[in-house]
Design a protein around this motif. Structure first.
Motif: not given
Length: 486
Positions: A47, A50, A54, A59, A64, A119-120, A122
């Protein structure tokens, strides 16, 4: 008789939301059991990649800011619990003034949590049914609950998703592979689809004439029937029933995650309470009008969806149509389409390991077995959908190529096998080393085809296979570090 009078949709909403809750429940169960070994802190695609590659604006995801396995687990199991509440029609049992806002909050949280995973996630979350679930789930926020009916505009927006889903799939087929135009696509489809199921072998061997009718029927259901979703009753219900029957056949003969099940859920919006009541011994309550604030929100939503539909519709009508694409970071309005091309040959990766420290011609290789994808020729194809085995799907894509250069997660997968990583092994059906570490692993590329009825009677095998070449030659942990820097 054609009905031109306004229809109610209380029963439609109730059935739609319960069915959508089942899809969400499955999706969050998959996230709870697979996301961490695939895209968690130590996943095949960590992760951290990501987060580094990003921005939150591009995303958006809870992960995040909190990229930890603990938060991932809490989010996934919270999604499972909330999906169960939605399935039990939780908001409907609240007093009238609270039912609608509680329902909106519940469906909004489900959507936001799943958006975080998509969105995370991939590569492992790069499927069309992910954005489709998000788009459909977002519309569910505005359907309301309790004694009041849903805004009719939102029901029509669900029909609009269904239309783009089906019509987009039909267009990309007609523009794509010649086999769709000459009606031979189904000669190959059942054998080469990502994960065949127990009936695929039998349907593959049906007469050619049957397959020609299948393809013709596919074109009718995807290119003509969708326009009837917006017709008055009972024609809209006829179109919904045709779509459900078509998707049900695909579920019976293949494993496409929840793509077909979700399309069936969308098709519920093509019905009305009157039609449903005539088909089953149920009756809808006399629903009150939706609260004024929900009606206003529905109008705003319709304006936003129509504005955001410009690019998806432009793509759908373009000669260079791209399938399964999202045009915004929230996946509010997307473009769909599947199987624009059909592979003629099926390739599979057979992943094996050995405890031998030195590789010789006499080395004994043991094979890793997977939950859905074919490996052992004697193993009958499994039924796994609507559950989604993400690693198996990615292995199908990887096998189309001659090397893992375009599958950057594959070396990490081999590394986890060499260390007998418990989380990675949980994604497999069988570990031939029972948790101990092999010294070397390799991946061999084979061409698979269904056996003929005569061959299966003689050998008992479902598949015949032919070795094509090495995908990854035997490697040890040290070799992986030298070759891929792992």
């Amino acid at each position: 008789m054609v009905e031109w009078l306004p229809e109610s949709y209380w029963l439609v909403r109730f059935l739609f939301q319960r069915s959508l809750a089942v899809i969400y429940l499955l999706a969050f169960l998959v996230a709870a059991t697979q996301f961490r070994p695939l895209a968690g802190e130590s996943g095949l695609l960590p992760i951290s990649q990501y987060v580094e590659r990003s921005s939150f604006r591009e995303r958006p995801s809870l992960f995040y800011y909190y990229p930890s396995d603990r938060v991932i687990g809490i989010a996934a199991w919270s999604g499972v619990a909330l999906s169960a509440v939605a399935l039990a029609a939780g908001p409907y049992w609240l007093p009238a003034p609270y039912a609608v806002p509680a329902s909106m909050a519940l469906w909004l949280v489900l959507w936001g949590l799943y958006l975080s995973f998509v969105n995370a996630g991939q590569t492992f979350y790069g499927y069309g049914w992910e954005s489709m679930l998000l788009e459909t789930g977002f519309l569910a926020v505005f359907l309301g609950a309790g004694p009041s009916g849903p805004p009719v505009a939102v029901v029509w927006l669900i029909k609009w998703v269904l239309f783009r889903n089906m019509f987009g799939a039909g267009l990309i087929k007609m523009r794509g592979d010649d086999v769709w135009r000459n009606l031979t696509a189904m000669d190959y489809h059942y054998e080469t689809q990502p994960i065949p199921n127990p009936l695929s072998w039998y349907v593959h061997h049906l007469p050619d004439r049957f397959h020609r009718v299948e393809v013709l029927g596919n074109h009718v259901v995807e290119l003509a029937v969708p326009f009837l979703y917006f017709a008055p009753q009972p024609w809209a219900s006829v179109a919904g029933a045709a779509t459900i029957g078509f998707q049900g056949w695909l579920m019976l003969t293949g494993n496409f995650s929840w793509l077909n099940a979700l399309t069936i859920v969308q098709a519920i919006a093509a019905f009305s309470d009157g039609v449903l009541a005539s088909l089953a011994p149920v009756s809808a309550p006399t629903a009150a009008d939706p609260p004024l604030y929900l009606q206003v929100l529905a109008i705003v939503l319709a304006v936003v969806v129509l504005a955001r539909s410009v690019r998806p519709v432009g793509n759908m009508l373009s000669e260079t149509q791209v399938m399964n694409t999202s045009f915004d970071p929230l996946s509010l309005v997307n473009t769909y389409g599947a199987f624009g091309s059909i592979t003629r040959d099926r390739y599979e990766l057979v992943v094996q390991g050995t405890t031998d420290e030195t590789i010789t011609e006499d080395t004994e290789w043991r094979t890793y077995e997977f939950e859905g994808k074919p490996t052992d020729p004697t193993q009958r194809p499994r039924q796994v959908a609507p559950y989604h085995h993400r690693l198996d799907w990615q292995l199908w894509f990887a096998a189309m190529r001659r090397s893992p250069r375009r599958s950057p997660w594959f070396p990490a997968f081999l590394e986890r096998l060499l260390s007998a990583d418990e989380a990675t092994l949980s994604l497999l059906a069988e570990d031939p080393f029972s948790g101990t570490t092999p010294e070397h692993v390799r991946a061999v590329r084979y061409r698979y085809r269904f056996t003929t009825p005569e061959e299966r009677r003689e050998t008992g095998e479902w598949w015949s296979r032919e070795r094509v070449g090495a995908y990854v030659n035997p490697v040890s942990a040290d070799d992986l570090r030298l070759r891929w820097g792992r």
